[in-house]
Design an enzyme around this catalytic site. Structure first.
Site, PDB file in Angstrom:
ATOM      1  N   GLN A 194     -62.728 117.620 -31.046  1.00 26.87           N
ATOM      2  CA  GLN A 194     -62.675 116.268 -30.489  1.00 26.87           C
ATOM      3  C   GLN A 194     -61.284 115.945 -29.929  1.00 26.87           C
ATOM      4  OE1 GLN A 194     -65.114 113.027 -32.421  1.00 26.87           O
ATOM      5  NE2 GLN A 194     -65.060 114.426 -34.156  1.00 26.87           N
ATOM      6  N   LYS A 251     -64.693 111.321 -42.564  1.00 30.70           N
ATOM      7  CA  LYS A 251     -63.274 111.648 -42.720  1.00 30.70           C
ATOM      8  C   LYS A 251     -62.458 110.469 -43.243  1.00 30.70           C
ATOM      9  CE  LYS A 251     -61.640 110.642 -38.039  1.00 30.70           C
ATOM     10  NZ  LYS A 251     -60.778 109.532 -38.444  1.00 30.70           N
ATOM     11  N   THR A 252     -62.772 109.241 -42.781  1.00 37.52           N
ATOM     12  CA  THR A 252     -62.020 108.076 -43.259  1.00 37.52           C
ATOM     13  C   THR A 252     -62.241 107.869 -44.749  1.00 37.52           C
ATOM     14  OG1 THR A 252     -62.266 107.052 -41.076  1.00 37.52           O
ATOM     15  CG2 THR A 252     -61.601 105.620 -42.884  1.00 37.52           C
ATOM     16  N   ARG A 288     -72.063 110.793 -30.359  1.00 34.08           N
ATOM     17  CA  ARG A 288     -72.076 109.336 -30.560  1.00 34.08           C
ATOM     18  C   ARG A 288     -73.470 108.849 -30.926  1.00 34.08           C
ATOM     19  NH1 ARG A 288     -67.853 109.229 -32.243  1.00 34.08           N
ATOM     20  NH2 ARG A 288     -68.028 111.488 -31.994  1.00 34.08           N
ATOM     21  N   ASP A 343     -54.149 111.224 -40.112  1.00 37.71           N
ATOM     22  CA  ASP A 343     -55.488 111.091 -39.527  1.00 37.71           C
ATOM     23  C   ASP A 343     -55.444 111.543 -38.067  1.00 37.71           C
ATOM     24  OD1 ASP A 343     -58.137 110.431 -39.203  1.00 37.71           O
ATOM     25  OD2 ASP A 343     -57.794 108.270 -39.042  1.00 37.71           O
ATOM     26  N   GLU A 344     -56.571 112.043 -37.559  1.00 41.41           N
ATOM     27  CA  GLU A 344     -56.695 112.461 -36.144  1.00 41.41           C
ATOM     28  C   GLU A 344     -55.565 113.418 -35.767  1.00 41.41           C
ATOM     29  OE1 GLU A 344     -59.333 111.788 -34.731  1.00 41.41           O
ATOM     30  OE2 GLU A 344     -60.060 109.784 -35.180  1.00 41.41           O
TER      31      GLU A 344
END
Length: 764
Positions: free
Chosen positions: A245, A30-31, A620, A214-215
């Protein structure tokens, strides 16, 4: 710039215009999509660098975004409007301080400064700070601001609420007089500025043609209003997030913002980034099927082209101590086969779980680092409790006295303490000895404190160590103090874990029959010889169970934690792990009531957030994932028996390899765990494991049985357990504190229980 992107990433980056929602799964890049989108817009002349507003949630993320854009285009990204919500609002208020009715040099209050101001305000207005605790007031004010409401707009349903609103109004007036703003005020003040100042609003609506967020799943109601207002002039909002998330509801995050945005803005323009570049197949499939149990999802399904990889390892152990030892042994094996400790993470739901794991790592000499938090014995509440324990042992301990003389608050101010220090210096005495010399109100409060310490010392003189620790935590006022804090539940859990630590220490060193005021049998049996000599534990005052426990705490709180960047195992809560990734991940404490947390089990929305937290934990892991649970866990000094987490049952069996210790001969320690499979499983001990769901043959124990106290346990014997009912012993292993029995219960199947704590009754 876009050649290396996959098709959905490329589609997101090259959108011509309009609003869009990008559902970016864990590890889906995503970044990279966000930063490439910014660079693509600039390179193709669709917007100038100063016409982009990019919002993140952390300073680290905003800096990374600027660095990545600069690597793609030869521009100075420092002038771009890239930052956190609070940082960007601060920038706007500095530019328009007069219109925002702020002094040019206004200052920002952090959380601690805000709390101090509230305390002063309550005192100045003679408001009862026990009925209206400063932290309750702080939560009320921040909550109202995050909902976009000033004091005059807050509804008050009862006298308590009305008084809270009055305090909120007093606080607003005080902040305005002082020329200060808190964090929530930054956003609210900018929202009001844009709403009420049409020329300023029109300027920024014309300026920012593309807004990237973002987020997005972590936004709250006020932040969403802020974004809607800025985009009112026709700007396109490019929102990137993952509803699966969303784990920060306790901070005010509203996962419903994503659904609202899709309905109000994106209107079907949803791009799903589902290819995962982090984890292998079994891990992703487990995550997908777990999160599918949540309702009202926007929906996506992660996949990878890296193959299925290894099965997830799961193990059920008899106790939290055995769980920690198993973690240590498995980590050693991983390191032995070449895995860097930096690429190994132990995740837990509650910070209180870290103590027993830290102890096992420390005892085994395994370097570790607590990421995003403090080691157990460094936490504020633990340091306060230890200070009280030290004062009960030795009232002349000046350092401990200074730490807790006014904690919890007793009206003993800084001037009183300064006077006390001066008295002690003048008469060459300790602070405790100087208390009687201090007069006035402060002297009275100090005298009451001295009486409290003396009373606690007398009340705990004949108590066992663990009971003494528990009594002092309560009598000191620490427990009551933290019950009134927003984050107090976690601190109370940690205090309970300190009682657990005392109980374990008591059991391991045979101190249970000794009153805390009597000498221990042998300190050299409690601590390593060099530690005893180093700490001078041979003095009479030190030779008590309490002093031995304090020495143990001092050793474990020493400078043994690895530094940042050093090759060390990473320990953290699941919340702290968001955004990170590791080759090997251990998710510990998978028991109902712990993970999912007991406060969430009865609340459907809370349970769904816990499931999202588990989803974050699973994703993770890159290569290896371990899930562990303990059949029994110490809580407030008492052994509690656990039920397996429902999340373990929601992971399909075809992705999991269940492990358990097969009962072996009595001369084999229960701590001699071995690997089930994999590169390090070539050791002779590896065949001690079996799949607990496919092996039904009873294991043969020692023919003579195991003697535990007055009871002799044998294979084939009938026993009764308070929770699991009646069962038959099918295997025995270990000796002494390590003794275990594998028992088949009619109702719940086979369980492996530690004989020293299981409290079994022999019935046949």
């Amino acid at each position: 710039m876009i050649d290396q992107l996959n098709d959905p990433q490329r589609a997101a980056v090259t959108l011509d215009g309009g609003h869009a929602l990008v559902l970016a799964g864990a590890g889906s890049g995503k970044t990279r999509v966000l930063t490439t989108r910014m660079a693509w817009l600039i390179q193709n002349g669709l917007v100038s660098p100063l016409g982009i507003l990019a919002v993140t949630f952390t300073n680290k993320a905003s800096k990374e975004m600027q660095v990545r854009v600069a690597s793609l285009l030869p521009i100075d990204t420092r002038r771009m409007w890239v930052g956190t919500f609070h940082g960007l609002c601060h920038r706007l208020l500095r530019a328009h301080f007069r219109d925002a009715k702020l002094p040019q040099g206004f200052q920002i209050l952090d959380s601690a400064d805000q709390l101090s101001l509230i305390k002063r305000l309550l005192k100045a207005n003679q408001i009862d700070d026990e009925k209206f605790t400063p932290r309750d007031v702080q939560r009320f004010i921040n909550g109202a601001k995050e909902e976009g409401r000033r004091s005059h707009a807050v509804d008050a349903a009862d006298p308590y609420q009305r008084r809270m609103v009055e305090i909120y109004a007093l606080y607003e007036a005080q902040c305005q007089r002082d020329g200060v703003v808190d964090f929530a005020e930054l956003l609210l003040r900018v929202l009001e500025l844009l709403e009420h100042q049409e020329p300023i609003r029109a300027h920024y609506q014309r300026r920012f043609r593309h807004i990237l967020v973002d987020e997005f799943q972590d936004t709250n109601a006020l932040q969403y209003r802020w974004l809607k207002l800025l985009s009112g002039g026709g700007a396109s909002i490019f929102a990137v997030g993952d509803d699966d998330q969303s784990i920060y509801a306790f901070r005010g995050a509203d996962v419903g913002n994503m659904v609202d945005f899709e309905r109000d803005y994106a209107k079907g323009s949803v791009i799903r980034l589902e290819q995962n570049y982090r984890s292998q197949g079994h891990i992703l499939d487990a995550a997908n099927q777990l999160i599918a149990n949540n309702c009202n999802r926007l929906g996506k399904n992660l996949w990878t082209d890296q193959g299925e990889g290894e099965l997830i390892r799961a193990v059920e152990l008899p106790s939290d101590g055995a769980e920690s030892q198993w973690l240590v042994d498995e980590i050693k094996a991983l390191v032995g086969e070449g895995t860097s400790r930096l690429d190994i993470a132990i995740l837990y739901r509650s910070n209180a779980q870290s103590r027993v794991i830290e102890h096992a790592l420390f005892s085994a000499g395994v370097p570790y680092r607590v990421y995003g938090g403090l080691r157990f014995f460094e936490r504020q509440e633990i340091k306060h409790a230890l200070a009280y324990l030290r004062l009960v042992m030795n009232q002349d301990d000046d350092t401990s006295l200074i730490r807790v003389v006014n904690f919890p608050a007793r009206g003993i101010g800084a001037r009183t303490i300064e006077s006390l220090v001066d008295q002690a210096k003048t008469y060459n005495t300790t602070l405790a000895q100087a208390i009687a010399r201090v007069a006035g109100k402060g002297g009275s409060s100090l005298a009451q404190f001295a009486t409290l310490i003396e009373t606690m010392a007398q009340e705990t003189r004949l108590l066992p160590l663990s009971e003494a620790v528990e009594h002092i935590i309560e009598a000191s006022g620490l427990l009551h103090h933290y019950q009134g804090e927003k984050e107090g539940a976690e601190r109370i859990e940690n205090l309970g874990e300190l009682v657990n630590a005392a109980t374990v220490f008591e059991n391991e060193h045979d101190l249970s029959g000794l009153p805390s005021g009597q000498p221990a049998k042998s300190l050299t049996e409690l601590m390593p010889d060099d530690s005893v000599d180093e700490l001078g534990l041979n003095t009479p005052i030190a030779q008590t169970p309490l002093s031995a426990f304090l020495a143990y705490a001092a050793l474990e709180s020493g400078d043994n934690q690895a530094k940042a960047g050093q090759d060390a195992v990473q320990m953290m809560t699941v919340h702290a792990a968001k955004g990170l990734e590791f080759d090997a991940v251990f998710i510990s404490g998978l028991e109902d009531g712990l993970f999912p947390h007991e406060n969430s089990i009865v609340d459907p929305s809370g349970l769904e957030e816990e499931r999202r937290l588990m989803y974050v934990a699973i994703t993770r892991a890159r290569k290896r994932l371990y899930m562990t649970m303990a059949q029994s866990r110490m809580l407030h000094g008492q052994t509690r028996y656990a039920v397996r987490s429902r999340f373990l049952d929601e992971v399909p069996e075809n992705h999991v390899k269940w492990l358990t210790v097969r009962a072996v001969t009595s001369d084999t320690s229960v701590h001699s765990y071995a690997r089930a499979f994999g590169g390090a499983s070539s050791t002779p001990r590896s065949n001690q494991y079996t799949n607990q769901y496919t092996s039904s043959a009873p294991s043969k124990g020692p023919t003579s049985g195991l003697q535990i106290g007055a009871q002799l346990f044998r294979v084939g014997q009938g026993v009764r357990h308070a929770r699991f009912g009646e069962g038959t012993i099918i295997g025995l292993s270990g000796t002494g504190l390590d003794a275990q029995a594998q028992i088949h219960f009619a109702d719940v199947g086979s369980k492996t229980l530690a004989l020293g704590i299981a409290k079994l009754d022999i019935i046949a």
